[in-house]
Design a protein around this motif. Sequence first.
Motif, PDB file in Angstrom:
ATOM      1  N   LEU A  28       0.755  -1.133   0.036  1.00 47.54           N
ATOM      2  CA  LEU A  28       0.018   0.039  -0.041  1.00 47.54           C
ATOM      3  C   LEU A  28       0.930   1.342  -0.028  1.00 47.54           C
ATOM      4  O   LEU A  28       0.514   2.032  -0.711  1.00 47.54           O
ATOM      5  CB  LEU A  28      -0.936  -0.024   1.104  1.00 47.54           C
ATOM      6  CG  LEU A  28      -1.845   1.151   1.305  1.00 47.54           C
ATOM      7  CD1 LEU A  28      -2.804   1.344   0.343  1.00 47.54           C
ATOM      8  CD2 LEU A  28      -2.730   1.028   2.758  1.00 47.54           C
ATOM      9  N   ARG A  29       1.916   1.276   0.966  1.00 49.18           N
ATOM     10  CA  ARG A  29       2.848   2.319   0.920  1.00 49.18           C
ATOM     11  C   ARG A  29       3.455   2.845  -0.386  1.00 49.18           C
ATOM     12  O   ARG A  29       3.491   3.875  -0.906  1.00 49.18           O
ATOM     13  CB  ARG A  29       4.028   2.067   1.964  1.00 49.18           C
ATOM     14  CG  ARG A  29       3.480   2.335   3.203  1.00 49.18           C
ATOM     15  CD  ARG A  29       4.765   2.252   4.168  1.00 49.18           C
ATOM     16  NE  ARG A  29       4.367   2.923   5.692  1.00 49.18           N
ATOM     17  CZ  ARG A  29       4.270   4.092   5.918  1.00 49.18           C
ATOM     18  NH1 ARG A  29       5.126   5.206   5.017  1.00 49.18           N
ATOM     19  NH2 ARG A  29       3.818   4.588   6.987  1.00 49.18           N
ATOM     20  N   LEU A  30       3.751   1.632  -1.184  1.00 46.11           N
ATOM     21  CA  LEU A  30       4.852   1.858  -2.442  1.00 46.11           C
ATOM     22  C   LEU A  30       3.578   2.148  -3.375  1.00 46.11           C
ATOM     23  O   LEU A  30       3.872   3.044  -4.280  1.00 46.11           O
ATOM     24  CB  LEU A  30       5.180   0.226  -2.936  1.00 46.11           C
ATOM     25  CG  LEU A  30       6.365  -0.183  -1.910  1.00 46.11           C
ATOM     26  CD1 LEU A  30       6.713  -1.542  -2.344  1.00 46.11           C
ATOM     27  CD2 LEU A  30       7.432   0.728  -1.919  1.00 46.11           C
ATOM     28  N   ALA A  31       2.296   1.848  -3.480  1.00 45.76           N
ATOM     29  CA  ALA A  31       1.332   2.191  -4.519  1.00 45.76           C
ATOM     30  C   ALA A  31       1.110   3.665  -4.177  1.00 45.76           C
ATOM     31  O   ALA A  31       1.032   4.356  -5.170  1.00 45.76           O
ATOM     32  CB  ALA A  31       0.074   1.505  -4.182  1.00 45.76           C
ATOM     33  N   LEU A  32       0.836   4.078  -2.896  1.00 46.91           N
ATOM     34  CA  LEU A  32       0.743   5.413  -2.763  1.00 46.91           C
ATOM     35  C   LEU A  32       1.933   6.545  -2.840  1.00 46.91           C
ATOM     36  O   LEU A  32       1.703   7.476  -3.424  1.00 46.91           O
ATOM     37  CB  LEU A  32       0.076   5.495  -1.214  1.00 46.91           C
ATOM     38  CG  LEU A  32      -1.248   4.771  -0.946  1.00 46.91           C
ATOM     39  CD1 LEU A  32      -1.501   5.090   0.631  1.00 46.91           C
ATOM     40  CD2 LEU A  32      -2.282   5.803  -1.813  1.00 46.91           C
ATOM     41  N   HIS A  33       2.945   5.762  -2.762  1.00 50.89           N
ATOM     42  CA  HIS A  33       4.281   6.220  -3.328  1.00 50.89           C
ATOM     43  C   HIS A  33       4.206   6.908  -4.693  1.00 50.89           C
ATOM     44  O   HIS A  33       4.769   7.961  -5.043  1.00 50.89           O
ATOM     45  CB  HIS A  33       5.464   5.560  -2.955  1.00 50.89           C
ATOM     46  CG  HIS A  33       6.511   6.138  -3.489  1.00 50.89           C
ATOM     47  ND1 HIS A  33       7.630   7.073  -2.625  1.00 50.89           N
ATOM     48  CD2 HIS A  33       7.457   5.987  -4.549  1.00 50.89           C
ATOM     49  CE1 HIS A  33       8.394   7.461  -3.501  1.00 50.89           C
ATOM     50  NE2 HIS A  33       8.651   6.770  -4.552  1.00 50.89           N
ATOM     51  N   MET A  34       3.514   6.043  -5.371  1.00 44.51           N
ATOM     52  CA  MET A  34       3.652   6.448  -6.856  1.00 44.51           C
ATOM     53  C   MET A  34       2.865   7.600  -7.272  1.00 44.51           C
ATOM     54  O   MET A  34       3.141   8.195  -8.414  1.00 44.51           O
ATOM     55  CB  MET A  34       2.996   5.150  -7.791  1.00 44.51           C
ATOM     56  CG  MET A  34       3.412   3.753  -7.677  1.00 44.51           C
ATOM     57  SD  MET A  34       5.156   4.195  -8.747  1.00 44.51           S
ATOM     58  CE  MET A  34       6.381   3.194  -7.664  1.00 44.51           C
TER      59      MET A  34
ATOM     60  N   LEU B  19      12.277   2.889  -4.731  1.00 42.78           N
ATOM     61  CA  LEU B  19      11.222   2.909  -4.277  1.00 42.78           C
ATOM     62  C   LEU B  19      11.615   2.948  -2.482  1.00 42.78           C
ATOM     63  O   LEU B  19      12.783   2.418  -2.440  1.00 42.78           O
ATOM     64  CB  LEU B  19      10.287   1.273  -4.257  1.00 42.78           C
ATOM     65  CG  LEU B  19       9.928   1.081  -5.447  1.00 42.78           C
ATOM     66  CD1 LEU B  19       9.305  -0.209  -5.598  1.00 42.78           C
ATOM     67  CD2 LEU B  19       8.658   2.190  -6.029  1.00 42.78           C
ATOM     68  N   PRO B  20      10.871   3.427  -1.763  1.00 37.15           N
ATOM     69  CA  PRO B  20      11.236   3.801  -0.359  1.00 37.15           C
ATOM     70  C   PRO B  20      11.315   2.333   0.197  1.00 37.15           C
ATOM     71  O   PRO B  20      10.435   1.701   0.053  1.00 37.15           O
ATOM     72  CB  PRO B  20      10.135   4.843   0.341  1.00 37.15           C
ATOM     73  CG  PRO B  20       8.954   4.339  -0.705  1.00 37.15           C
ATOM     74  CD  PRO B  20       9.385   4.210  -2.080  1.00 37.15           C
ATOM     75  N   ILE B  49       0.481  -0.924 -12.407  1.00 38.93           N
ATOM     76  CA  ILE B  49       1.069   0.390 -11.559  1.00 38.93           C
ATOM     77  C   ILE B  49       0.789   1.362 -12.544  1.00 38.93           C
ATOM     78  O   ILE B  49       0.336   2.686 -12.081  1.00 38.93           O
ATOM     79  CB  ILE B  49       2.452  -0.069 -11.382  1.00 38.93           C
ATOM     80  CG1 ILE B  49       2.419  -1.023 -10.130  1.00 38.93           C
ATOM     81  CG2 ILE B  49       3.170   1.335 -10.712  1.00 38.93           C
ATOM     82  CD1 ILE B  49       3.777  -1.596 -10.069  1.00 38.93           C
ATOM     83  N   PHE B  52      -2.984   2.497 -12.579  1.00 40.07           N
ATOM     84  CA  PHE B  52      -3.278   3.311 -11.347  1.00 40.07           C
ATOM     85  C   PHE B  52      -2.679   4.692 -11.300  1.00 40.07           C
ATOM     86  O   PHE B  52      -3.443   5.603 -11.150  1.00 40.07           O
ATOM     87  CB  PHE B  52      -2.802   2.353 -10.076  1.00 40.07           C
ATOM     88  CG  PHE B  52      -2.613   3.336  -8.656  1.00 40.07           C
ATOM     89  CD1 PHE B  52      -3.755   3.633  -8.438  1.00 40.07           C
ATOM     90  CD2 PHE B  52      -1.622   3.500  -8.241  1.00 40.07           C
ATOM     91  CE1 PHE B  52      -3.761   4.313  -7.042  1.00 40.07           C
ATOM     92  CE2 PHE B  52      -1.314   4.595  -7.086  1.00 40.07           C
ATOM     93  CZ  PHE B  52      -2.555   4.670  -6.236  1.00 40.07           C
ATOM     94  N   ARG B  53      -1.532   5.118 -11.622  1.00 36.38           N
ATOM     95  CA  ARG B  53      -0.808   6.242 -11.664  1.00 36.38           C
ATOM     96  C   ARG B  53      -1.653   7.257 -12.812  1.00 36.38           C
ATOM     97  O   ARG B  53      -1.934   8.411 -12.411  1.00 36.38           O
ATOM     98  CB  ARG B  53       0.411   6.401 -12.043  1.00 36.38           C
ATOM     99  CG  ARG B  53       1.296   7.786 -11.906  1.00 36.38           C
ATOM    100  CD  ARG B  53       1.278   8.353 -10.652  1.00 36.38           C
ATOM    101  NE  ARG B  53       1.497   9.846 -10.602  1.00 36.38           N
ATOM    102  CZ  ARG B  53       0.563  10.438 -10.948  1.00 36.38           C
ATOM    103  NH1 ARG B  53      -0.420  10.516 -11.059  1.00 36.38           N
ATOM    104  NH2 ARG B  53       1.239  11.887 -10.653  1.00 36.38           N
ATOM    105  N   ILE B  65      -8.733   9.099  -2.199  1.00 32.99           N
ATOM    106  CA  ILE B  65      -8.511   8.493  -3.860  1.00 32.99           C
ATOM    107  C   ILE B  65      -9.679   7.889  -4.109  1.00 32.99           C
ATOM    108  O   ILE B  65     -10.400   7.323  -3.084  1.00 32.99           O
ATOM    109  CB  ILE B  65      -7.330   7.492  -3.579  1.00 32.99           C
ATOM    110  CG1 ILE B  65      -5.956   7.861  -3.547  1.00 32.99           C
ATOM    111  CG2 ILE B  65      -7.468   6.152  -4.487  1.00 32.99           C
ATOM    112  CD1 ILE B  65      -4.829   7.235  -3.220  1.00 32.99           C
ATOM    113  N   GLN B  91      -4.492   6.520   3.867  1.00 33.73           N
ATOM    114  CA  GLN B  91      -4.136   5.086   4.948  1.00 33.73           C
ATOM    115  C   GLN B  91      -5.118   5.512   6.055  1.00 33.73           C
ATOM    116  O   GLN B  91      -5.718   4.272   6.475  1.00 33.73           O
ATOM    117  CB  GLN B  91      -2.909   5.075   5.194  1.00 33.73           C
ATOM    118  CG  GLN B  91      -1.973   4.607   4.308  1.00 33.73           C
ATOM    119  CD  GLN B  91      -0.940   5.731   3.654  1.00 33.73           C
ATOM    120  OE1 GLN B  91      -1.641   6.783   3.382  1.00 33.73           O
ATOM    121  NE2 GLN B  91       0.230   5.390   3.491  1.00 33.73           N
TER     122      GLN B  91
END
Lengths: 200, 200
Positions: A28-34, B19-20, B49, B52-53, B65, B91
């Motif tokens: 979820l974090r990675l997706a929202l990071h996008m 990625l973080p 991905i 989504f973006r 979102i 989140q």
Amino acid sequence: MSEYPSHLLEQAVEAFNSLPGIGRRTALRLALHMLRKSKDEVRRFTDSISTFREEVKHCRVCHNISDEEICDICSDPRRDRSTICVVQNVQDVMAIENTRQYKGLYHVLGGIISPMDGIGPSDIFIDSLVERVAGGEIKEVIMALSSTTDGETTRFFISRRLEPYPVEMTTIASGISVGEELEYTDEITLGRSIVNRVKI
Amino acid sequence: MSEYPSHLLEQAVEAFNSLPGIGRRTALRLALHMLRKSKDEVRRFTDSISTFREEVKHCRVCHNISDEEICDICSDPRRDRSTICVVQNVQDVMAIENTRQYKGLYHVLGGIISPMDGIGPSDIFIDSLVERVAGGEIKEVIMALSSTTDGETTRFFISRRLEPYPVEMTTIASGISVGEELEYTDEITLGRSIVNRVKI
């Protein structure tokens, strides 16, 4: 309503969650990071991955990952063409290259014999190794496999297959601890283990 | 020669490494993992991905979102339209929805006032919250912000901005420990903190 406020988000989370070691929360974090990256940046991210998957090759000789039919190492005239170092995977080639202690060629098995996981000798690139040795140019085969039961099994099997040929068989020396994966060995220990390789 | 046997591999590793929380070694594993998937599977991964973006929206009302212009929560006639719960991010909406203790609407600030990080009141969606409250339909605004200094600052700033309006202001109750991020609070504690909300 699903757990996610958006179906598209859910799809992206599932994509990241399908990666090894990435749980749902991290996904979820990675997706929202996008969303914090520009569309161009995200396009570059996904393009890098899909281009890699679509276009990367495996070297016809040693099976290492390569941009060409023959990899940079196999086609490098400065490498010692009489020595082959047998490894389990691509990461192992990179680990040994990083030690700068080895100037020969490689053979990437693409796995290791593992009865527990149902991986037999025909599932990894042993036949093509025997063919390379049968070619006659090879003087030494260095076995650089992890010091595990599966590694021992594979080493034993390959040395039996190469017995008919006049080739010196060695194995990387002590230095890699029993039960430790080769991929995680530090560079100095790994480098020394290659220099101090011993006859099987 | 570069550290990587293939330029395409290097690009893929750099993509994952961007990625973080994903270091170079994990990035290499993820890139090589792609080779174990079919081209179709990798295409589905990258498509999820990029779609989504490219296509995800933010709700025009609450900034959550959404797949549509107005999100599922804002357009749901069964939700209590007289209550707004103010949260920092997406989140947090998901965390509160998971408690099943709240039936009102949300307002996603998209951040939190943080002088240390140079984030001021105009960088987050406070104006649109004031507009929603000014609309007159809202009876209660619940502040569900992390119990940190930045959370306190943001809560204080918003309550000052909403002072002119005849709206009840509450904050989620004790239960979230000081210094803990709301996103990581367990569902029971978080659910109770909403039921036991207190007037500011």
